[in-house]
Design a protein around this motif. Structure first.
Motif, short mmCIF file in Angstrom:
data_model
loop_
_atom_site.label_atom_id
_atom_site.label_comp_id
_atom_site.label_asym_id
_atom_site.label_seq_id
_atom_site.Cartn_x
_atom_site.Cartn_y
_atom_site.Cartn_z
N PRO A 155 0.83 -1.20 0.00
CA PRO A 155 0.00 0.00 0.00
C PRO A 155 0.87 1.25 0.00
CG PRO A 155 0.02 -1.03 2.17
CD PRO A 155 0.70 -1.99 1.24
N PHE A 156 0.53 2.20 -0.88
CA PHE A 156 1.28 3.44 -1.04
C PHE A 156 2.75 3.18 -1.41
CE2 PHE A 156 -2.01 4.08 2.20
CZ PHE A 156 -2.79 5.04 1.57
N GLY A 157 3.00 2.00 -2.00
CA GLY A 157 4.35 1.66 -2.41
C GLY A 157 5.25 1.17 -1.30
N VAL A 158 4.71 0.98 -0.10
CA VAL A 158 5.50 0.54 1.05
C VAL A 158 5.20 -0.94 1.31
CG1 VAL A 158 5.95 0.85 3.51
CG2 VAL A 158 5.48 2.84 2.06
N PRO A 159 6.23 -1.82 1.32
CA PRO A 159 5.95 -3.23 1.56
C PRO A 159 5.47 -3.50 2.99
CG PRO A 159 8.32 -2.82 1.52
CD PRO A 159 7.65 -1.54 1.09
N VAL A 160 4.49 -4.38 3.09
CA VAL A 160 3.95 -4.78 4.39
C VAL A 160 4.28 -6.25 4.61
CG1 VAL A 160 1.87 -5.08 5.78
CG2 VAL A 160 2.09 -3.08 4.28
N HIS A 214 0.70 6.45 10.18
CA HIS A 214 2.06 6.97 10.31
C HIS A 214 2.74 7.05 8.94
CE1 HIS A 214 1.96 7.00 14.63
NE2 HIS A 214 1.80 5.69 14.72
N THR A 215 2.55 6.01 8.14
CA THR A 215 3.22 5.94 6.84
C THR A 215 2.76 7.05 5.91
OG1 THR A 215 3.55 3.55 7.02
CG2 THR A 215 3.55 4.49 4.80
#
Length: 527
Positions: A155-160, A214-215
């Motif tokens: 999500p939003f280019g951030v790996p989870v 936060h992200t």
């Protein structure tokens, strides 16, 4: 090998015997659980990488020691101000450090949401070394993306990532909540554990939304986020840089608890629309209470919780000093840890949390004490990590490429290794740059590769066979310092880098080992 002109015999051109050198490195950091190192060059054994947040262990040798010549057993790099690398045959005098090590990684903030708890600052992870092995050449490798379990999405280019420890916690929540469902909805039978598992997944979905808050705020403030990880007792958002102003720090910390409060309100509204005493009613009530607890605990004013970061921002705003805010919030966090350790079991035993004192005996008492100890340890450790990270930020500007650069001797591609070492040792240099006939740098001779060549073979080995081709990422500006320097080295992991002036002139060679040693030395000094 052997592709240059045949040199004089070794007896007519003696050179010192070479032994590999080592440098003490700090112990690996406690919290961060997050290091994915690119393999170091073949034939070398990479030491553990120091983490900015927990630079414990014995520092490496001081930069004031006198080094031996290139290819010998040197203790550490010397000091002094280097000038630009002179033309071939002149007298450079830049000493160097021993074998290549990993490059320390820049700091990054963490926002950790505990399951029924808060978020906090943690640590960073190590950089990488790479390069060709033996006589071959290998292009530098791109640093691998940090991992931490099962990748769930971006999500939003951030790996989870979901860490393996999450499954342990999910099983524990399923067991505990299942026991409660047996009293509330006994007609479910064994199916209550399926409902409990759904609750565990939904609760961690709420934790993920907390971390995404936060992200999104970090990305809005142009702060890079490495990853989000769901793990034991909650989640963590790894924000690589600190907020530039106390106002942004406050907002960055507050949005997490705010989203948890919003979720609690949403679940409350859903609870009003269903019948009480049903499966949907019990699930919505559990999620409402859980998110309310997460928000309340996170707002407690001590690091590493969100409330602690808000307190830090307030003190930072008042004093104008980020370090003052960190110290105040960290000590409040430590006091909070002691309070949780002692107070949580007492509250449970007194019945203040909704159960009678008679019920809180046996295994329940042990479980409460264990939960309090774990939460207290997480808070205490996070507060200490925040202090160490703040001290690192104070010392990072001391890492300057210009001050850490070695003198280098330029040699042409067909120069025998023995002759190249003779020139370097005679000039007091500790690095070799392979150049073309016009003096344009082509590659860097790796110190680890020199060590791997037996002395009697060196007259027949050309330096080009031990060099790594230069790429754009291996050319760094002499003006880089602090996090900018570490970011540049992490972008292209290697063991040596060519340092150039703004005009493009060669200044020298920077070793990752020198950067690591300077990093450890800076962290060993008190704030």
């Amino acid at each position: 090998m052997g592709n240059g002109p045949r040199p004089p015999t070794p007896h007519t051109d003696p050179e010192p015997r070479v032994h590999p050198t080592t440098t003490p490195t700090p112990e690996p950091p406690a919290p961060t659980d997050r290091a994915d190192d690119t393999p170091a060059p073949e034939g070398t054994t990479p030491p553990p990488t120091p983490s900015p947040s927990t630079p414990t262990g014995t520092p490496g040798s001081s930069g004031t020691d006198t080094p031996g010549p290139l290819g010998t057993d040197a203790g550490s790099s010397g000091t002094g101000t280097p000038g630009p690398t002179p033309p071939e045959g002149t007298d450079p005098a830049r000493p160097a450090a021993p074998r290549p090590h990993h490059t320390p990684e820049p700091t990054h903030e963490e926002h950790r949401t505990l399951a029924h708890s808060g978020n906090g600052g943690g640590s960073g992870t190590g950089g990488d070394g790479s390069g060709g092995g033996g006589g071959g050449k290998r292009p530098p490798r791109k640093p691998p993306e940090p991992r931490g379990g099962l990748l769930m999405g971006r999500p939003f280019g951030v790996p989870v990532y979901v860490a393996p420890s999450w499954f342990l916690v999910a099983a524990l929540i399923t067991w505990v909540f299942g026991g409660q469902l047996e009293r509330v909805l006994p007609e479910l039978g064994a199916a209550r554990y399926l409902v409990s598992l759904f609750f565990a997944v939904a609760f961690y979905g709420s934790v993920l939304i907390h971390e995404l808050a936060h992200t999104v705020a970090a990305l809005r403030f142009k702060l890079p986020v490495r990853r989000i990880q769901l793990q034991f007792f909650g989640g963590v958002s790894e924000i690589e840089k600190e907020a530039e102003t106390p106002g942004r720090e406050f907002v960055l910390a507050f949005v997490g608890p705010l989203l948890s409060l919003v979720l609690s309100g949403v679940f409350y509204l859903g609870l009003l629309a269903v019948r009480p005493g049903t499966v949907p009613g019990v699930l919505l009530a559990g999620l409402m209470i859980s998110n309310l607890i997460v928000a309340a605990f996170n707002l407690l004013p001590g690091l590493p919780l969100d409330g602690g970061r808000m307190l830090r921002a307030v003190v930072w705003k008042i004093t104008g000093k980020p370090m003052s805010g960190t110290i105040a919030a960290a000590w409040v966090g430590r006091a909070l840890a002691v309070t949780v350790l002692i107070g949580l079991p007492l509250l449970t035993q007194s019945g203040a949390l909704g159960s009678t004192a008679v019920d809180n005996v046996g295994m329940d008492t042990v479980f409460d004490a264990l939960l309090a100890a774990i939460l207290a340890a997480i808070i205490w450790t996070g507060a200490g990590n925040s202090l160490r990270m703040a001290r690192l930020r104070e010392h990072l500007p001391e890492l300057r490429a210009r001050n850490l650069t070695r003198r280098a001797v330029p040699v042409e591609t067909d120069t025998p290794l023995s002759e190249a070492l003779r020139r370097a040792n005679a000039a007091g240099a500790r690095a070799l740059v392979v150049v073309d006939p016009d003096g344009t740098p082509l590659s860097l001779v790796r110190e680890a590769a020199i060590v791997g060549v037996p002395e009697h073979r060196r007259p027949w080995v050309a330096v080009s066979g031990l060099a790594q081709d230069l790429t754009d990422g291996m050319r760094v500006s002499a003006e880089l310092a602090g996090e900018d320097l570490l970011d540049a080295l992490r972008a292209t992991p290697a063991t040596e880098y060519l340092v150039v002036e703004e005009t493009g002139a060669i200044y020298g060679v920077l070793s990752a080992a020198d950067v690591e040693r300077a990093f450890v030395k800076a962290m060993a000094r008190p704030s």
